[in-house]
Design an enzyme around this catalytic site. Structure first.
Site, PDB file in Angstrom:
ATOM      1  N   LYS A   1       0.836  -1.202   0.000  1.00 46.23           N
ATOM      2  CA  LYS A   1       0.000   0.000   0.000  1.00 46.23           C
ATOM      3  C   LYS A   1       0.872   1.254   0.000  1.00 46.23           C
ATOM      4  O   LYS A   1       0.651   2.181  -0.761  1.00 46.23           O
ATOM      5  CB  LYS A   1      -0.934  -0.026   1.212  1.00 46.23           C
ATOM      6  CG  LYS A   1      -1.899   1.117   1.221  1.00 46.23           C
ATOM      7  CD  LYS A   1      -2.731   1.154   2.484  1.00 46.23           C
ATOM      8  CE  LYS A   1      -3.421   2.511   2.559  1.00 46.23           C
ATOM      9  NZ  LYS A   1      -3.944   2.785   3.895  1.00 46.23           N
TER      10      LYS A   1
ATOM     11  N   GLU B   1      10.904  -4.950   3.098  1.00 44.21           N
ATOM     12  CA  GLU B   1      10.881  -6.362   2.690  1.00 44.21           C
ATOM     13  C   GLU B   1      10.368  -6.511   1.262  1.00 44.21           C
ATOM     14  O   GLU B   1      10.942  -7.239   0.447  1.00 44.21           O
ATOM     15  CB  GLU B   1       9.972  -7.174   3.638  1.00 44.21           C
ATOM     16  CG  GLU B   1      10.480  -7.297   5.064  1.00 44.21           C
ATOM     17  CD  GLU B   1      10.021  -6.156   5.968  1.00 44.21           C
ATOM     18  OE1 GLU B   1       9.691  -5.055   5.448  1.00 44.21           O
ATOM     19  OE2 GLU B   1      10.012  -6.358   7.199  1.00 44.21           O
TER      20      GLU B   1
ATOM     21  N   GLY C   1      -4.019  -1.534   5.892  1.00 45.01           N
ATOM     22  CA  GLY C   1      -3.337  -2.718   5.381  1.00 45.01           C
ATOM     23  C   GLY C   1      -3.979  -4.020   5.852  1.00 45.01           C
ATOM     24  O   GLY C   1      -4.253  -4.922   5.060  1.00 45.01           O
ATOM     25  N   ARG C   2      -4.249  -4.115   7.158  1.00 42.06           N
ATOM     26  CA  ARG C   2      -4.777  -5.379   7.688  1.00 42.06           C
ATOM     27  C   ARG C   2      -6.255  -5.569   7.378  1.00 42.06           C
ATOM     28  O   ARG C   2      -6.838  -6.589   7.738  1.00 42.06           O
ATOM     29  CB  ARG C   2      -4.503  -5.473   9.193  1.00 42.06           C
ATOM     30  CG  ARG C   2      -5.026  -4.307  10.008  1.00 42.06           C
ATOM     31  CD  ARG C   2      -4.417  -4.292  11.401  1.00 42.06           C
ATOM     32  NE  ARG C   2      -4.736  -3.066  12.136  1.00 42.06           N
ATOM     33  CZ  ARG C   2      -4.055  -1.933  12.021  1.00 42.06           C
ATOM     34  NH1 ARG C   2      -3.026  -1.848  11.182  1.00 42.06           N
ATOM     35  NH2 ARG C   2      -4.397  -0.881  12.743  1.00 42.06           N
TER      36      ARG C   2
ATOM     37  N   GLU D   1      -2.379  -5.786  15.860  1.00 39.09           N
ATOM     38  CA  GLU D   1      -1.933  -4.511  15.290  1.00 39.09           C
ATOM     39  C   GLU D   1      -3.025  -3.456  15.466  1.00 39.09           C
ATOM     40  O   GLU D   1      -2.741  -2.263  15.571  1.00 39.09           O
ATOM     41  CB  GLU D   1      -1.553  -4.666  13.808  1.00 39.09           C
ATOM     42  CG  GLU D   1      -0.632  -3.559  13.315  1.00 39.09           C
ATOM     43  CD  GLU D   1      -0.125  -3.768  11.883  1.00 39.09           C
ATOM     44  OE1 GLU D   1      -0.962  -3.700  10.959  1.00 39.09           O
ATOM     45  OE2 GLU D   1       1.077  -3.950  11.680  1.00 39.09           O
TER      46      GLU D   1
ATOM     47  N   HIS E   1      -1.010 -32.112  20.314  1.00 35.92           N
ATOM     48  CA  HIS E   1       0.212 -32.861  20.604  1.00 35.92           C
ATOM     49  C   HIS E   1       1.335 -31.929  20.999  1.00 35.92           C
ATOM     50  O   HIS E   1       2.509 -32.276  20.930  1.00 35.92           O
ATOM     51  CB  HIS E   1       0.590 -33.711  19.384  1.00 35.92           C
ATOM     52  CG  HIS E   1      -0.506 -34.670  19.043  1.00 35.92           C
ATOM     53  ND1 HIS E   1      -0.626 -35.907  19.627  1.00 35.92           N
ATOM     54  CD2 HIS E   1      -1.597 -34.541  18.238  1.00 35.92           C
ATOM     55  CE1 HIS E   1      -1.707 -36.515  19.171  1.00 35.92           C
ATOM     56  NE2 HIS E   1      -2.321 -35.704  18.332  1.00 35.92           N
TER      57      HIS E   1
ATOM     58  N   LYS F   1      11.528  -0.045  12.768  1.00 33.82           N
ATOM     59  CA  LYS F   1      11.919   0.120  11.356  1.00 33.82           C
ATOM     60  C   LYS F   1      13.000   1.186  11.243  1.00 33.82           C
ATOM     61  O   LYS F   1      13.993   1.035  10.527  1.00 33.82           O
ATOM     62  CB  LYS F   1      10.710   0.569  10.523  1.00 33.82           C
ATOM     63  CG  LYS F   1       9.657  -0.476  10.276  1.00 33.82           C
ATOM     64  CD  LYS F   1       8.605   0.105   9.328  1.00 33.82           C
ATOM     65  CE  LYS F   1       7.339  -0.715   9.309  1.00 33.82           C
ATOM     66  NZ  LYS F   1       6.262  -0.129   8.530  1.00 33.82           N
TER      67      LYS F   1
HETATM   68  O1  F6P Z   1       4.605  -2.323   9.324  1.00 29.62           O
HETATM   69  C1  F6P Z   1       3.271  -2.589   9.469  1.00 29.62           C
HETATM   70  C2  F6P Z   1       2.545  -2.421   8.175  1.00 29.62           C
HETATM   71  O2  F6P Z   1       2.424  -1.088   7.881  1.00 29.62           O
HETATM   72  C3  F6P Z   1       1.180  -3.091   8.187  1.00 29.62           C
HETATM   73  O3  F6P Z   1       0.217  -2.329   8.785  1.00 29.62           O
HETATM   74  C4  F6P Z   1       0.975  -3.345   6.741  1.00 29.62           C
HETATM   75  O4  F6P Z   1      -0.026  -4.273   6.501  1.00 29.62           O
HETATM   76  C5  F6P Z   1       2.348  -3.836   6.353  1.00 29.62           C
HETATM   77  O5  F6P Z   1       3.234  -3.049   7.100  1.00 29.62           O
HETATM   78  C6  F6P Z   1       2.687  -3.734   4.898  1.00 29.62           C
HETATM   79  O6  F6P Z   1       2.559  -2.424   4.465  1.00 29.62           O
HETATM   80  P1  F6P Z   1       2.558  -2.053   2.932  1.00 29.62           P
HETATM   81  O7  F6P Z   1       1.342  -2.685   2.309  1.00 29.62           O
HETATM   82  O8  F6P Z   1       2.515  -0.568   2.878  1.00 29.62           O
HETATM   83  O9  F6P Z   1       3.810  -2.609   2.325  1.00 29.62           O
END
Ligand code: F6P
Length: 546
Positions: A204, A210, A264-265, A350, A381, A509
């Site tokens: 987003k 990453e 995002g979530r 979150e 288990h 971060k």
């Molecule tokens: O670091 C947390 C976060 O901002 C989440 O809320 C989000 O879902 C995730 O990182 C990924 O964010 P993006 O879609 O901006 O890469």
């Protein structure tokens, strides 16, 4: 209760008194008190059945929780969220994931035309891949799609694609890569041909380390084998930041927008769900939206006692703030739903892992429990020992999908037997006397039976909900996710927190950006003694390797 006399009015004190009253009884006693308990504590909505009778609560306590909901104006808060008010007060915007579900179900208003247009573009794109009609730059049919994303740009489509594995009928395989450890990407790419592979760079913000790292590696992998000019046909972006995607080399025609007002979530319903849409097809995705929308209608229109999200939220308040239980285990008896606990970890923790009110004042009460779990029966288990005999009481949400699709009839019967057995065992336990008697009947002598009895006894009286899905299909999955979204929002309203920001993830971060150059050897910046020592350890190890 160890804390918590928050908010105006009598409600919290009354709830404390109700808890003291109920502590005199076991959950099994409550079934004796009320012969109708099992049926009166069962709710149905949108293809889901919730049995909440195995909790240490009765109608009197639930009435008090209803009063608390009224005192905190929860119904209005929900209406505000659904109607597009700026409920995300720290980021000054609405949280309108629910509007996407509404649009998909013909509840359109003129302002929602943009949502419909975005949905149409994503659906057409997904359907062309689902049907195997999309070709790469060299003319090969696209057979593999790799979703590069993390958090909400990964967990939702990854979990839902696994959950709906029986609906994957298309021509294109879908893969997910989220890790900063490039082993995951390399493992995935090892089996793929760049000519028939399409990447979805899903972020987003389009600034997440990453995802951008993996996107860069994927572009390098692609360009080692194909001309750079072909990137346009093999890379798409799902983002709210089109400029950043274009700067990475993504063709503007291949950008699917995520609106600012979808967190995002909460974004699985939007273009962020593209990988799911490609896996199961646009029609099934619409059914998924329909399930979410049906739950929205139920949440908005049902009174407290018949409202599934409200009852789940009330039980969470009861467990977290009145009985001081600090975690919730979510255990789906379904291989397909194995990723649901990690999805819910982000959704709930979150959202509700907060320590100040919406106005910024320190909270005097606890907020989100720790959410954890795995698929049953695997957990039996491993950690179920602690659920049954550990010193902490951990409420459990058992999730049991029934119906066509998933496991064979025999496997389904076995899974259901275990699921029902676990909640019964947690509730009833085994007394020391009963454990001793059983061993005597098995022929142990008095001394040995007496010695072992305390170890075999199980306290019982441990609470759980059981959520039965009438089929694991796109509609019930949509309803299930929307149920937990609403529960999360309703509890946030009681706690007076904003569930739609996540500033807590930022500091780590930022610090990693400062630590990286030190580990990389390009900076000599110092931090606290512990971090300095760990950085020295890393550098010494690196030097030995080179
Ligand atoms: O670091 C947390 C976060 O901002 C989440 O809320 C989000 O879902 C995730 O990182 C990924 O964010 P993006 O879609 O901006 O890469």
């Amino acid at each position: 209760m160890k804390h918590n006399t928050t908010g105006p009015g009598q409600c919290w004190q009354d709830l404390q008194s109700a808890a003291s009253r109920l502590q005199q009884k076991s959950i099994t006693d409550l079934f004796v008190d009320n012969r109708q308990r099992a049926s009166s504590m069962q709710l149905r909505a949108a293809g889901l059945v919730l049995d909440y009778s195995k909790n240490a609560i009765d109608r009197g306590a639930l009435d008090l929780l209803q009063a608390l909901f009224e005192e905190c104006d929860v119904a209005h808060r929900l209406a505000d969220q659904l109607d597009g008010e700026n409920v995300n007060n720290t980021e000054d915007r609405p949280a309108l994931h629910t509007a996407i579900r509404a649009v998909a179900n013909d509840q359109t208003s003129p302002e929602q035309a943009m949502i419909a247009a975005d949905q149409g573009l994503a659906a057409d794109f997904a359907q062309s891949l689902y049907l195997g009609q999309r070709r790469g730059a060299g003319g090969e049919v696209i057979r593999d799609v790799v979703n590069l994303g993390i958090g909400g740009s990964d967990l939702g489509p990854r979990m839902a694609t696994a959950a709906l594995s029986h609906y994957i009928g298309g021509k294109t395989r879908v893969h997910f890569v989220s890790s900063l450890d490039d082993s995951e990407l390399n493992d995935t790419l090892g089996a793929l041909d760049p000519q028939s592979t399409l990447f979805l760079v899903s972020s987003k913000s389009f600034s997440t380390e990453e995802t951008l790292f993996n996107a860069r590696l994927a572009i390098d992998w692609f360009c080692r084998q194909r001309p750079r000019s072909e990137i346009a046909a093999h890379f798409a972006a799902i983002t709210g930041s089109a400029d950043a995607a274009i700067a990475l080399g993504i063709d503007p025609e291949m950008i699917f927008m995520v609106p600012d007002w979808v967190g995002g979530r909460y974004s699985l319903w939007s273009s962020s769900g593209l990988a799911l849409m490609i896996a199961v097809g646009a029609d099934n995705f619409r059914e998924f939206l329909k399930g979410g929308w049906l739950m929205d209608q139920h949440a908005r229109n049902s009174d407290f006692h018949s409202n599934m999200p409200a009852i789940l939220a009330a039980l969470e308040i009861w467990h977290r703030n009145i009985l001081d239980y600090s975690s919730l285990a979510v255990i789906p008896y379904s291989h397909e739903l194995r990723l649901l606990p990690s999805y819910l970890q982000q959704l709930i923790m979150e959202s509700n892992g907060k320590c100040v009110t919406r106005a910024g004042d320190p909270l005097q009460h606890s907020t989100s429990p720790l959410i954890w779990g795995t698929a049953g029966t695997e957990g039996q288990h491993s950690y179920h020992q602690l659920l049954h005999q550990g010193t902490d009481i951990i409420p459990v949400d058992f999730i049991l999908p029934l119906g066509p699709g998933g496991p064979s009839a025999e496997a389904e019967t076995r899974l259901a037997s275990h699921c029902l057995a676990q909640s019964k065992a947690l509730m009833e336990g085994v007394s020391r006397q009963a454990a001793e008697q059983e061993m005597l009947e098995q022929g142990l002598d008095d001394a040995e039976a007496g010695r072992l009895a305390p170890h075999k006894a199980m306290p019982g009286n441990r609470p759980s909900n059981t959520l039965v899905l009438e089929g694991l299909n796109p509609r019930t999955l949509g309803a299930l996710i929307a149920l937990y979204e609403h529960k999360t929002f309703l509890t946030s309203a009681i706690w007076d927190i904003n569930p739609f920001d996540q500033w807590g993830v930022e500091l780590g971060k930022k610090l990693s950006q400062a630590i990286f150059p030190v580990l990389d050897g390009s900076s000599k910046q110092q931090f606290d003694p512990s971090t300095n020592a760990l950085m020295a350890l890393f550098s010494a190890y690196r030097q030995k390797q080179t």
